[in-house]
Design a protein around this motif. Structure first.
Motif, PDB file in Angstrom:
ATOM      1  N   GLY A   5      -8.412  -4.560 -11.999  1.00 47.17           N
ATOM      2  CA  GLY A   5      -7.934  -3.725 -13.094  1.00 47.17           C
ATOM      3  C   GLY A   5      -7.500  -4.506 -14.305  1.00 47.17           C
TER       4      GLY A   5
ATOM      5  N   LEU B 276      -1.274   6.818  -8.611  1.00 40.84           N
ATOM      6  CA  LEU B 276      -2.074   5.812  -7.921  1.00 40.84           C
ATOM      7  C   LEU B 276      -2.262   4.564  -8.754  1.00 40.84           C
ATOM      8  CD1 LEU B 276      -5.177   7.429  -6.169  1.00 40.84           C
ATOM      9  CD2 LEU B 276      -3.412   6.014  -5.145  1.00 40.84           C
ATOM     10  N   ASP B 277      -2.398   4.743 -10.048  1.00 37.64           N
ATOM     11  CA  ASP B 277      -2.727   3.607 -10.902  1.00 37.64           C
ATOM     12  C   ASP B 277      -1.970   3.741 -12.204  1.00 37.64           C
ATOM     13  OD1 ASP B 277      -4.022   1.282 -11.645  1.00 37.64           O
ATOM     14  OD2 ASP B 277      -5.717   2.321 -12.529  1.00 37.64           O
TER      15      ASP B 277
ATOM     16  N   LEU C 289      -8.085   3.598  -4.629  1.00 39.32           N
ATOM     17  CA  LEU C 289      -8.857   3.042  -5.734  1.00 39.32           C
ATOM     18  C   LEU C 289      -9.493   1.728  -5.280  1.00 39.32           C
ATOM     19  CD1 LEU C 289      -6.040   3.631  -8.374  1.00 39.32           C
ATOM     20  CD2 LEU C 289      -8.170   4.932  -8.205  1.00 39.32           C
TER      21      LEU C 289
ATOM     22  N   TYR D 292      -1.712  -4.869 -16.393  1.00 44.47           N
ATOM     23  CA  TYR D 292      -1.893  -5.614 -15.150  1.00 44.47           C
ATOM     24  C   TYR D 292      -1.072  -4.983 -14.026  1.00 44.47           C
ATOM     25  CZ  TYR D 292      -3.416  -9.098 -18.578  1.00 44.47           C
ATOM     26  OH  TYR D 292      -4.035  -9.740 -19.607  1.00 44.47           O
ATOM     27  N   ASP D 293      -1.512  -5.189 -12.807  1.00 46.00           N
ATOM     28  CA  ASP D 293      -0.858  -4.583 -11.649  1.00 46.00           C
ATOM     29  C   ASP D 293       0.370  -5.403 -11.245  1.00 46.00           C
ATOM     30  OD1 ASP D 293      -0.161  -3.279  -9.354  1.00 46.00           O
ATOM     31  OD2 ASP D 293      -2.163  -3.300  -8.458  1.00 46.00           O
TER      32      ASP D 293
ATOM     33  N   GLU E  10     -12.047  -2.438 -13.867  1.00 43.93           N
ATOM     34  CA  GLU E  10     -11.354  -1.207 -14.293  1.00 43.93           C
ATOM     35  C   GLU E  10     -10.536  -0.555 -13.177  1.00 43.93           C
ATOM     36  OE1 GLU E  10     -11.258  -0.804 -17.304  1.00 43.93           O
ATOM     37  OE2 GLU E  10     -12.960  -1.992 -17.989  1.00 43.93           O
ATOM     38  N   ASN E  11     -10.535  -1.144 -11.992  1.00 46.16           N
ATOM     39  CA  ASN E  11      -9.877  -0.522 -10.827  1.00 46.16           C
ATOM     40  C   ASN E  11     -10.341   0.921 -10.662  1.00 46.16           C
ATOM     41  OD1 ASN E  11      -8.270  -0.233  -8.564  1.00 46.16           O
ATOM     42  ND2 ASN E  11      -6.379   0.106  -9.711  1.00 46.16           N
TER      43      ASN E  11
ATOM     44  N   CYS F 264     -10.687   9.245  -4.063  1.00 48.85           N
ATOM     45  CA  CYS F 264      -9.613   8.248  -4.051  1.00 48.85           C
ATOM     46  C   CYS F 264      -8.281   8.831  -3.611  1.00 48.85           C
ATOM     47  CB  CYS F 264      -9.500   7.504  -5.374  1.00 48.85           C
ATOM     48  SG  CYS F 264      -8.990   8.501  -6.740  1.00 48.85           S
TER      49      CYS F 264
ATOM     50  N   VAL G 170      -8.103   0.594 -20.195  1.00 47.61           N
ATOM     51  CA  VAL G 170      -7.591   0.676 -21.565  1.00 47.61           C
ATOM     52  C   VAL G 170      -8.661   0.208 -22.545  1.00 47.61           C
ATOM     53  CG1 VAL G 170      -5.883  -0.315 -23.156  1.00 47.61           C
ATOM     54  CG2 VAL G 170      -5.196   0.384 -20.847  1.00 47.61           C
TER      55      VAL G 170
ATOM     56  N   VAL H 150      -8.585  -1.243  -5.864  1.00 47.28           N
ATOM     57  CA  VAL H 150      -7.584  -2.209  -5.402  1.00 47.28           C
ATOM     58  C   VAL H 150      -7.234  -2.004  -3.926  1.00 47.28           C
ATOM     59  CG1 VAL H 150      -5.525  -0.875  -6.061  1.00 47.28           C
ATOM     60  CG2 VAL H 150      -5.416  -3.379  -6.056  1.00 47.28           C
ATOM     61  N   HIS H 151      -7.415  -0.802  -3.425  1.00 45.70           N
ATOM     62  CA  HIS H 151      -7.114  -0.529  -2.021  1.00 45.70           C
ATOM     63  C   HIS H 151      -8.297  -0.835  -1.113  1.00 45.70           C
ATOM     64  CE1 HIS H 151      -4.592   2.310  -4.456  1.00 45.70           C
ATOM     65  NE2 HIS H 151      -3.673   1.620  -3.811  1.00 45.70           N
TER      66      HIS H 151
ATOM     67  N   ALA I  63      -4.708  -8.364  -6.272  1.00 47.23           N
ATOM     68  CA  ALA I  63      -4.337  -7.116  -6.949  1.00 47.23           C
ATOM     69  C   ALA I  63      -4.138  -7.342  -8.443  1.00 47.23           C
ATOM     70  CB  ALA I  63      -3.067  -6.534  -6.326  1.00 47.23           C
ATOM     71  N   LEU I  64      -3.592  -8.498  -8.795  1.00 52.83           N
ATOM     72  CA  LEU I  64      -3.365  -8.772 -10.216  1.00 52.83           C
ATOM     73  C   LEU I  64      -4.683  -8.797 -10.995  1.00 52.83           C
ATOM     74  CD1 LEU I  64      -1.319  -9.589 -12.454  1.00 52.83           C
ATOM     75  CD2 LEU I  64      -1.824 -11.963 -11.881  1.00 52.83           C
TER      76      LEU I  64
ATOM     77  N   ILE J 105      -1.563   6.531 -19.269  1.00 47.63           N
ATOM     78  CA  ILE J 105      -2.659   6.707 -20.229  1.00 47.63           C
ATOM     79  C   ILE J 105      -4.024   6.402 -19.640  1.00 47.63           C
ATOM     80  CG2 ILE J 105      -1.204   6.242 -22.222  1.00 47.63           C
ATOM     81  CD1 ILE J 105      -2.482   3.419 -22.281  1.00 47.63           C
ATOM     82  N   THR J 106      -4.065   5.933 -18.415  1.00 49.64           N
ATOM     83  CA  THR J 106      -5.367   5.763 -17.774  1.00 49.64           C
ATOM     84  C   THR J 106      -5.239   5.878 -16.269  1.00 49.64           C
ATOM     85  OG1 THR J 106      -7.229   4.265 -17.333  1.00 49.64           O
ATOM     86  CG2 THR J 106      -5.147   3.235 -17.914  1.00 49.64           C
ATOM     87  N   GLY J 107      -6.169   6.620 -15.664  1.00 47.97           N
ATOM     88  CA  GLY J 107      -6.166   6.759 -14.222  1.00 47.97           C
ATOM     89  C   GLY J 107      -7.148   5.818 -13.579  1.00 47.97           C
ATOM     90  N   GLU J 108      -8.294   5.619 -14.254  1.00 46.93           N
ATOM     91  CA  GLU J 108      -9.329   4.803 -13.626  1.00 46.93           C
ATOM     92  C   GLU J 108     -10.341   4.228 -14.609  1.00 46.93           C
ATOM     93  OE1 GLU J 108     -11.278   7.467 -10.915  1.00 46.93           O
ATOM     94  OE2 GLU J 108     -11.886   8.834 -12.492  1.00 46.93           O
TER      95      GLU J 108
ATOM     96  N   HIS K 223       0.813  -1.209   0.000  1.00 47.20           N
ATOM     97  CA  HIS K 223       0.000   0.000   0.000  1.00 47.20           C
ATOM     98  C   HIS K 223       0.852   1.266   0.000  1.00 47.20           C
ATOM     99  CE1 HIS K 223      -2.424  -3.175   2.102  1.00 47.20           C
ATOM    100  NE2 HIS K 223      -3.193  -2.877   1.093  1.00 47.20           N
TER     101      HIS K 223
ATOM    102  N   LEU L 109      -9.672  -9.904 -18.427  1.00 47.46           N
ATOM    103  CA  LEU L 109      -8.806 -10.734 -19.268  1.00 47.46           C
ATOM    104  C   LEU L 109      -8.279 -11.974 -18.554  1.00 47.46           C
ATOM    105  CD1 LEU L 109      -8.639  -7.937 -20.885  1.00 47.46           C
ATOM    106  CD2 LEU L 109      -6.465  -8.839 -21.707  1.00 47.46           C
TER     107      LEU L 109
ATOM    108  N   ALA M 120      -1.751   1.735 -16.409  1.00 45.96           N
ATOM    109  CA  ALA M 120      -2.430   0.798 -17.305  1.00 45.96           C
ATOM    110  C   ALA M 120      -1.800  -0.595 -17.197  1.00 45.96           C
ATOM    111  CB  ALA M 120      -2.336   1.321 -18.734  1.00 45.96           C
TER     112      ALA M 120
ATOM    113  N   ALA N 120       1.937  -4.750  -7.676  1.00 48.89           N
ATOM    114  CA  ALA N 120       1.400  -5.521  -6.543  1.00 48.89           C
ATOM    115  C   ALA N 120       1.794  -6.992  -6.659  1.00 48.89           C
ATOM    116  CB  ALA N 120      -0.117  -5.376  -6.480  1.00 48.89           C
TER     117      ALA N 120
END
Lengths: 486, 486
Positions: B206, A193-194, B168, A198-199, B156-157, B163, B427, B170-171, B202-203, B421-424, A171, B210, A196, A202
């Protein structure tokens, strides 16, 4: 090179010669005496001597080492400060140990973004020290924070007494630079925070060195709380103290830390550091609240009243930061305090739902009697992370084995009540067999799929963290034969 | 079955017949008219008709569906409430769409453990509603929280205006039950802070559908803050407002939310909902603080003084919760407000370091002029997550294309200044090509390795989230030929 090196076989020297193409001579440790400090981490019941110890100083050197190991199919074990408690940094006797101790630079502290960029060998506490001039700090604070490295914290997803409010390493680490098992350098996570994809950030955190080697880290810094107080209360039973913990949480308070110690731990700590703990209590709670002064005082009052309602026999509030530090000193010294009264101790690490605290402590007491081994319980009570310390004497035949078996029973108990076999110390070698108590075949298969995908040659910290299929079969056949031997 | 179904080919009906072995007839939608509502999510520039829409009601049914699809190698796209903004739930025209809308049960709210156990089709806001009687709530609050589902939030997390302080999805999601691509049911994460093994929880969060399909979720509940206020301030330039944002953070305050709107967004929102925004301002900040009343009032005072120091031309503090809700109403209505003044709009989602806010907004203004398209900027300023709304008219030839190209330039700009390219919003299909701007080959290779490991047949939401190797080649050849067409 001293005499003992002469016993090295030719293969080892040939391997060292290959690394001489990548590193200076003083970065390659060949002789047994110099390798000795690396043969175990802080769980010294597991020991092994690596072929070589390598001490890279740059990301590029780590990459070059991994590439060569990948080419030669030589196992690679990364090591931080060696303070781990599950033998996660145990060397592979057919592989190299890579010490990240010299990657110890704090590259940048960015007070505006509240981020520090550091190398993996930086000590946990050194980050907070560097951020102090900006009124910031790094929140996770394992008991070993003076010594442990951020890279090791990442490997084990370490917590600390404040993780109830501020979370674990996962975290608080925003992103990392990683050297993959195939020697690629990549970035996971980022400064925000995030991101694109996969995470992977983490996924790598807590993966115990099985998926890659961290070479740079971006950690989140937090503003230092304005004010903090600790309420310390004694109870005449662990059940009452357990209920008081639930009551505080149910009251809508999120303490910065909420710790519990049983009577045995209280006395051991008090003998050691004189923290002012009530010696006659059967359970002690330490509850820290932080934030704005008014809020803290309001919460302190509420907590005191809840503690008394649930049967506290004594209750004190820290008057200043010095006293607060003293109250914590006993808790933080709980492990060495146990070490003073017993030749050996074995620290367990499991999690349980908060409401099961009392019942689980009673069951642990029964196990203690059954095995004839004393247990000292210290506990991140707020988040249900228990650390029973099993006291034993390794020089008494059978006691180590009994301690290990008793530890296993405690972990199985954690899983039975809906918890986990590790809260923050990792699986390492120590808890491999208990993974079977926690995960079914489909879940283990997913872990193996991930490992095979990211480390196809299986060179990174082999035999740790996730039991291999062969290990699973082995443990199951032992279980089937009625034994619990390891 | 209506007339349009007659045009279905035999293959589709044969497929439907196979699913009839698993589901009731009313859980299988075959005819085109009934499938129409599922042909897109909230980014309707992308549309496709699935072979079938399936509406399972239990985990076992989801499992049975995935097993059959795995056997037949039929693509599976899972869908929550269809509020996604990156076409992540776009159907596959050769596959089935699995709607999780009927897995909508709140199984348990556990106030002691502060956990709710819910099915994926439960609406985000419904969780907080169910927890309200215990003084608890679920923190992430996307603008679509009345409608969006927790399953979609996980895909999409998702974040929301709060936040910055509360994180997000994930948290706030502790664990999940997952149906894997091969139809196994497994648990990832747990009820505690941490668990053993890799962090699959976590994986999966978001991963945009897939890697598996979520069938049950454990979310963390938080105590509702005692008190909250919003400071609303107008500024005569976005640069000043941007500096004020950095100043608040640098002062050690962690606002519950810190949002920014530009002049265009202010006027559009004000015309729509009369939130009391200063119409003549070029930038508006909304800064919420929550917690204990004294702390809130202290922070409010500090924030007001910082805002004035950085050139605020007007400043108001919400007097009560009704006014606080009104201040937020304009912000939350920013997207539909843009919809009222433009036939179409295209909502972007990127992140940038906080300190780059002013410079990036100026660069966006230049791009707006260059492309002749108006842009309305709303912004999670505190965590640097921007949402430029590009206004266009799809009935004017070339405008959609220009809007998409302009959007791409904005995302590339985000990556250039060190953002994402993405916050929340994810993609999905929309931002696939921009993944190449953010990730290098080694990083994309890791993503592919993960996907191949967990979905070896490639049946889960194919062609989304992570560009395949073929897509990468395609995008690169387009880029090489100088075009930016999609």
């Amino acid at each position: 090179m001293n005499a003992s090196a002469k016993t090295d076989d030719g293969g080892k020297l040939a391997l060292a010669a290959r690394f001489r193409e990548l590193l200076r001579a003083d970065q390659i440790i060949v002789d047994a005496e110099s390798k000795r400090p690396y043969e175990c981490d802080a769980l010294p019941v597991y020991k092994a001597m690596p072929l070589l110890v390598l001490v890279p100083e740059t990301t590029r050197q780590v990459q070059a080492i991994v590439r060569l190991c990948y080419e030669l199919k030589v196992p690679v074990v990364a090591r931080g400060a060696g303070t781990g408690l599950s033998a996660g940094a145990l060397p592979d006797s057919n592989g190299v140990l890579v010490s990240l101790a010299r990657l110890s630079r704090i590259i940048e502290v960015d007070p505006d973004a509240r981020i520090a960029r550091v190398q993996p060998g930086v000590r946990n506490l050194a980050i907070s020290e560097a951020a102090e001039e900006f009124g910031l700090y790094y929140a996770p604070d394992p008991s070993s924070q003076i010594a442990c490295s951020i890279g090791g914290n990442i490997a084990e997803n370490s917590g600390g007494v404040h993780c109830l409010k501020y979370g674990l390493t996962v975290h608080n680490v925003l992103g990392m630079e990683i050297v993959t098992a195939e020697g690629e350098i990549l970035q996971v996570g980022g400064r925000g925070l995030d991101t694109a994809g996969y995470d992977l950030n983490a996924l790598f955190i807590g993966s115990e060195g099985l998926l890659g080697i961290v070479t740079e880290v971006w950690v989140k810094l937090l503003p230092k709380p304005e004010h903090a107080r600790v309420v310390m209360a004694g109870f005449d039973s662990v059940l009452n103290a357990g209920d008081a913990v639930s009551a505080v949480i149910a009251a809508g308070i999120i303490p910065a830390g909420l710790e519990m110690m049983d009577g045995f731990a209280i006395q051991a700590a008090e003998d050691f550091v004189n923290a002012g703990y009530p010696r006659d209590a059967r359970a002690l709670l330490l509850c820290e609240v932080d934030g704005n002064e008014d809020e803290v005082l309001e919460h302190v009052e509420r907590i005191e009243s809840l503690f008394r309602e649930f049967g506290a026999t004594s209750c004190r509030v820290s008057r200043d930061d010095a006293e607060r530090a003293l109250f914590w000193k006993g808790r933080k010294a709980a492990f060495p305090a146990a070490g003073r009264i017993s030749p050996d101790y074995y620290c367990m690490d499991g999690t349980i739902p908060r409401r099961k605290i009392g019942a689980v402590l009673e069951a642990i007491q029964q196990l203690s009697e059954q095995y004839g081994l004393r247990i000292s319980n210290v506990f991140h009570a707020g988040d249900g992370n228990l650390h029973p310390l099993i006291l034993f004497d390794a020089s008494v035949p059978g006691e180590l084995h009994a301690a290990e078996e008793l530890g296993g029973k405690i972990l199985e108990l954690c899983v039975q009540v809906g918890g986990s076999i590790t809260g923050e110390h990792g699986v390492g070698v120590e808890k491999l067999r208990y993974m079977l108590a926690q995960f079914n075949d489909a879940e283990l298969a997913q872990f193996h799929a991930i490992k095979d995908a990211l480390d196809p040659a299986g060179i990174l910290n082999p035999g740790k963290g996730i039991p291999t299929l062969r290990q699973c079969q082995e443990y199951r056949s032992i279980d089937a034969s009625g034994g619990a031997k390891r």
